[in-house]
Design a protein around this motif. Structure first.
Motif, PDB file in Angstrom:
ATOM      1  N   UNK A 125       0.810  -1.216   0.000  1.00 18.64           N
ATOM      2  CA  UNK A 125       0.000   0.000   0.000  1.00 18.64           C
ATOM      3  C   UNK A 125       0.845   1.270   0.000  1.00 18.64           C
ATOM      4  N   UNK A 126       2.124   1.166   0.300  1.00 21.11           N
ATOM      5  CA  UNK A 126       2.973   2.356   0.361  1.00 21.11           C
ATOM      6  C   UNK A 126       3.030   3.118  -0.947  1.00 21.11           C
ATOM      7  N   UNK A 127       3.094   2.385  -2.079  1.00 18.59           N
ATOM      8  CA  UNK A 127       3.205   3.059  -3.378  1.00 18.59           C
ATOM      9  C   UNK A 127       1.849   3.434  -3.954  1.00 18.59           C
ATOM     10  N   UNK A 128       0.754   3.052  -3.273  1.00 19.32           N
ATOM     11  CA  UNK A 128      -0.574   3.335  -3.813  1.00 19.32           C
ATOM     12  C   UNK A 128      -0.867   4.831  -3.839  1.00 19.32           C
ATOM     13  N   UNK A 129      -0.141   5.621  -3.042  1.00 23.10           N
ATOM     14  CA  UNK A 129      -0.339   7.071  -3.075  1.00 23.10           C
ATOM     15  C   UNK A 129       0.085   7.661  -4.417  1.00 23.10           C
ATOM     16  N   UNK A 130       0.916   6.918  -5.165  1.00 24.29           N
ATOM     17  CA  UNK A 130       1.380   7.395  -6.471  1.00 24.29           C
ATOM     18  C   UNK A 130       0.677   6.681  -7.633  1.00 24.29           C
ATOM     19  N   UNK A 131       0.186   5.482  -7.420  1.00 23.40           N
ATOM     20  CA  UNK A 131      -0.382   4.678  -8.496  1.00 23.40           C
ATOM     21  C   UNK A 131      -1.891   4.535  -8.317  1.00 23.40           C
ATOM     22  N   UNK A 141       3.254  13.146  -8.489  1.00 19.93           N
ATOM     23  CA  UNK A 141       4.592  13.344  -9.056  1.00 19.93           C
ATOM     24  C   UNK A 141       4.762  14.818  -9.398  1.00 19.93           C
ATOM     25  N   UNK A 142       3.748  15.362 -10.076  1.00 18.51           N
ATOM     26  CA  UNK A 142       3.658  16.788 -10.355  1.00 18.51           C
ATOM     27  C   UNK A 142       2.452  17.314  -9.573  1.00 18.51           C
ATOM     28  N   UNK A 143       2.596  18.343  -8.784  1.00 15.88           N
ATOM     29  CA  UNK A 143       1.475  18.834  -7.984  1.00 15.88           C
ATOM     30  C   UNK A 143       0.237  19.130  -8.829  1.00 15.88           C
ATOM     31  N   UNK A 144      -0.874  18.536  -8.421  1.00 11.81           N
ATOM     32  CA  UNK A 144      -2.196  18.791  -9.009  1.00 11.81           C
ATOM     33  C   UNK A 144      -2.293  18.392 -10.490  1.00 11.81           C
ATOM     34  N   UNK A 145      -1.381  17.556 -10.966  1.00 11.13           N
ATOM     35  CA  UNK A 145      -1.430  17.162 -12.377  1.00 11.13           C
ATOM     36  C   UNK A 145      -1.143  15.666 -12.501  1.00 11.13           C
ATOM     37  N   UNK A 146      -2.173  14.844 -12.686  1.00  6.92           N
ATOM     38  CA  UNK A 146      -1.940  13.411 -12.865  1.00  6.92           C
ATOM     39  C   UNK A 146      -1.251  13.121 -14.189  1.00  6.92           C
ATOM     40  N   UNK A 147      -0.555  12.000 -14.247  1.00  9.16           N
ATOM     41  CA  UNK A 147       0.168  11.585 -15.441  1.00  9.16           C
ATOM     42  C   UNK A 147      -0.466  10.306 -15.976  1.00  9.16           C
TER      43      UNK A 147
END
Length: 242
Positions: A125-131, A141-147
């Protein structure tokens, strides 16, 4: 497992093919890897893979692999006992957790040897904040802008994999297919941004139509667009009478 696993297990994401990246995409990729290292540590292996057009094989597939201790929770259930239900509301409190004592968790996981008959339950679950797999996006990764994840993977699916590596007598450090011993490898995608109909039928020969129907319900606009293209090119793909 069918036999004891004596070498280190690696878990992560593998792409099916090499994906060319622009200079801006490479910068975003570097930022993403740096962010993930903040969570799982520096002992991860990341490679964009080998470009087949640059020379003969063997070629390495793009991978993002982590040691098993990068997981957040491990539950070991002895043979003959019932493993915990994954839907148990108390599941997150069972077993060993990296957040409780990271050095002790890493030490325990590095010494872990998978043995036949024992059930191993792992949580990440640690990486779920990014994925965000449902939206098929990288976040924070970029504030307020999903990739869009397709920027890195090209197109779905990606593969979640667990494997060990055979040592190389030639000093090879790449994760080549000839060195991998897979324990699982399965395709992952979101119904919001799924593979093409042809690829789904290849992945699910007996159930592809059901998955495509799910995708149509989740993303009707994209499905209508694909259906329209199919009708346009149907004359080119159908067999003509002789």
């Amino acid at each position: 497992v069918k036999a004891p696993v004596e070498t280190s297990l690696l878990v992560g994401i593998e792409l099916e093919n090499y994906v060319p990246l622009s200079a801006s995409s490479k910068r975003l990729m570097g930022m993403t890897v740096a962010a993930l290292k903040q969570v799982v540590g520096n002992d991860l292996y990341h490679s964009v893979g080998d470009d087949p057009s640059k020379g003969p094989g063997p070629h390495e597939k793009p991978v993002f692999m982590m040691p098993l201790w990068a997981c957040d929770q491990m539950i070991v259930t002895p043979e003959g006992e019932e493993p915990p239900d994954l839907c148990d509301p108390n599941f997150a409190h069972y077993g060993l957790k990296r957040a409780d004592d990271r050095p002790a968790f890493v030490k325990e996981m590095e010494a872990l040897k998978l043995t036949p008959g024992i059930t191993y339950s792992m949580s990440f679950w640690g990486i779920s904040q990014f994925l965000d797999c449902i939206k098929w996006e990288m976040q924070k990764i970029i504030p307020f802008k999903p990739i869009d994840f397709n920027l890195f993977c090209g197109k779905p699916p990606v593969h979640l994999v667990l494997y060990t590596l055979q040592p190389s007598s030639a000093g090879e450090s790449r994760h080549l297919e000839s060195r991998k011993n897979y324990f699982f490898r399965f395709a992952l995608w979101s119904s919001l941004k799924g593979p093409s109909a042809e690829r789904i039928r290849e992945l699910i020969p007996n159930g592809g139509d059901n998955e495509m129907e799910i995708q149509r319900r989740k993303n009707p606009r994209a499905s209508q667009h694909r259906d329209a293209l199919s009708r346009v090119f149907a004359c080119c793909a159908s067999e003509r009478p002789h």
